[in-house]
Scaffold this active site. Structure first.
Site, mmCIF file in Angstrom:
data_model
loop_
_atom_site.group_PDB
_atom_site.id
_atom_site.type_symbol
_atom_site.label_atom_id
_atom_site.label_comp_id
_atom_site.label_asym_id
_atom_site.label_seq_id
_atom_site.Cartn_x
_atom_site.Cartn_y
_atom_site.Cartn_z
ATOM 1 N N GLY A 325 0.845 -1.189 0.000
ATOM 2 C CA GLY A 325 0.000 0.000 0.000
ATOM 3 C C GLY A 325 0.875 1.230 0.000
ATOM 4 O O GLY A 325 0.980 1.956 -0.991
ATOM 5 N N ARG A 367 1.124 11.511 11.422
ATOM 6 C CA ARG A 367 2.118 10.460 11.644
ATOM 7 C C ARG A 367 3.305 10.928 12.486
ATOM 8 O O ARG A 367 3.862 10.144 13.248
ATOM 9 C CB ARG A 367 2.614 9.883 10.318
ATOM 10 N N CYS A 398 -3.289 23.789 18.201
ATOM 11 C CA CYS A 398 -2.962 24.101 19.597
ATOM 12 C C CYS A 398 -2.391 22.883 20.306
ATOM 13 O O CYS A 398 -2.971 22.367 21.270
ATOM 14 C CB CYS A 398 -4.205 24.619 20.324
#
Length: 472
Positions: A325, A367, A398
């Protein structure tokens, strides 16, 4: 990974520091910060006079038309990588792992290039259905498929369902009986092999949610139950050892254990299973520290391992499947951002780091915060000529952990209004994107032969309010 902290990893002691002053050990100060590190980018990416182009489209032009931030998907590169796996693994069934990135456009490309498709939710299956993908070439993963998802998959004629628990075997058998249908089934097993990768994405060790344990005997019992259940056609075993793997050494141990079980099924149950799936997890180059193998190298290594083990066990080689993938879509996409602010922060030893804030962040690429992942970046809109400075590309959310690129050398004159591009964002960036802080998810803009086309449009405030029913 830094020590855990209740407010998130970025608050832990030393979490936001590099592994050494001036950057991590693998990061080298470039002679020319304008230069393109070509192996990190899609194959049509070029840089001329400091302007980055993908698919023949200069990114400043793309941003003027489509705005920023934006994911940029190189169609030619995606198709070339899909073909490379298809051709290198000739004789295998190559399933593209849709969880990396899926949409109707990509699913149609996969169909045209002759790949199969792996989905792991009802939503991903719906995309395949909407795109008109041949259901006999779909595999359905997941450790907790609902009755509704299984019923839909069986009714649509999905080619294989990868079962993950005894409950699911019963549930699937009931579904097939009720619908009067038969479905191909693979049994996911855990081989006790932990790939050398991040703890959260190493999926073949025993203490985790996926699969049946070979060592504990559950895998053999699962095979027995599938074989005995009316409506379930036993295809074989499925194994997946992790993600972001650069060689075939981990597959060697896993294949040995899975093939030993394959042989045991023949001896104890009198069943010769026709197939075996060794999963995916093939890595890509996010930064200069990464050195992934080409599909042909992976195919030769995995095929050699399986054939050697089959000879040793005296069994015929089953038909093999793999599930790339990230290795297909990851390098095919980059993300382009506009710089909003730049500030310098003093570090130990008199060093300074430039914090480059962009108009996206952890809402479009989680990630870095989730896996402590490393990325690269380059100035994409102009030539600089300035000396490189150690920089950190951060988002607008934030959160202290709202970091896109932890460490990179960028030209010292990066300023508001510049465009910065990050390569290798095709896998698990748009798929894991969120509306945190009510951010609008960026579009995916396809590029091909100097033209752009919208793959997924940018979200609008109307999209946010479409699910907010509190005010009439």
């Amino acid at each position: 990974m830094p020590t855990a902290h209740p407010s998130g990893w970025a608050h832990a002691d030393g979490a936001l520091r590099s592994t050494r002053p001036g950057g991590p050990h693998w990061l080298r100060e470039p002679a020319d910060p304008d230069a393109l590190v070509e192996h990190l980018w899609s194959r049509t990416t070029t840089k001329t006079d400091g302007v980055l182009s993908v698919g023949g489209v200069p990114l400043p032009e793309l941003v003027r038309e489509h705005g920023s931030p934006a994911y940029v998907l190189d169609e030619d590169d995606f198709r070339a990588r899909a073909r490379a796996f298809r051709d290198a693994f000739a004789g295998y069934e190559v399933f593209y792992a849709g969880k990396a990135f899926i949409c109707t456009t990509v699913v149609r490309w996969l169909d045209e290039e002759g790949l199969a498709l792996d989905v792991c939710s009802g939503g991903e299956l719906a995309v395949a259905e909407r795109a008109g993908f041949p259901m006999e070439r779909v595999g359905f993963h997941g450790n907790n498929k609902t009755r509704g998802e299984l019923e839909r998959a069986v009714a649509l004629g999905v080619g294989r369902i990868i079962v993950d628990s005894f409950v699911e075997i019963e549930r699937l058998a009931e579904t097939c009986a009720r619908l009067g249908r038969t479905v191909g089934v693979m049994v996911r097993v855990t081989a006790g092999v932990e790939a050398h990768t991040h703890e959260y994405i190493a999926t073949a060790h025993e203490d985790q949610k996926f699969g049946f344990s070979i060592a504990g005997g559950d895998a053999l019992e699962a095979v027995r139950r599938v074989h005995a259940a009316p409506g379930l056609r036993l295809l074989g075993l499925h194994s997946h050892i992790g993600s972001q793997i650069f060689d075939t050494s981990g597959f060697e141990v896993a294949a040995r254990r899975v093939l030993a079980l394959h042989a045991q099924v023949g001896e104890k149950l009198g069943v010769e299973m026709p197939e075996m799936d060794l999963g995916g997890g093939f890595g890509i180059a996010y930064t200069t520290q990464d050195d992934p193998s080409e599909p042909a190298e992976l195919a030769a290594g995995i095929t050699g391992i399986v054939e050697h083990e089959c000879r040793a066990l005296g069994i015929a080689r089953p038909r093999l499947s793999i599930e790339p993938g990230r290795a297909i879509v990851g390098p095919s996409m980059c993300t382009v951002y506009e710089v909003g602010t730049v500030k310098e922060v003093a570090l130990d030893g008199g060093l300074r780091r430039s914090y480059v804030s962009v108009d996206g962040g952890m809402s479009d690429n989680i990630r870095t915060a989730l896996y402590d992942a490393d990325y690269s970046a380059t100035l994409a809109s102009r030539a600089s000529g300035s000396d490189p400075v150690l920089a950190r590309v951060v988002g607008k959310h934030c959160e202290a952990g709202d970091i896109v690129v932890k460490d990179e050398f960028l030209p010292g004159d990066v300023r508001p209004g510049d465009l910065v591009a990050v390569p290798g964002t095709g896998a698990y960036c748009r798929s894991m994107a969120s509306n945190y802080n009510h951010a609008l998810r960026p579009p995916v803009i396809g590029v091909r032969d100097g033209t752009t086309f919208t793959v997924l449009r940018r979200e609008t405030e109307a999209d946010l309010f479409a699910t907010d029913v509190g005010v009439s």
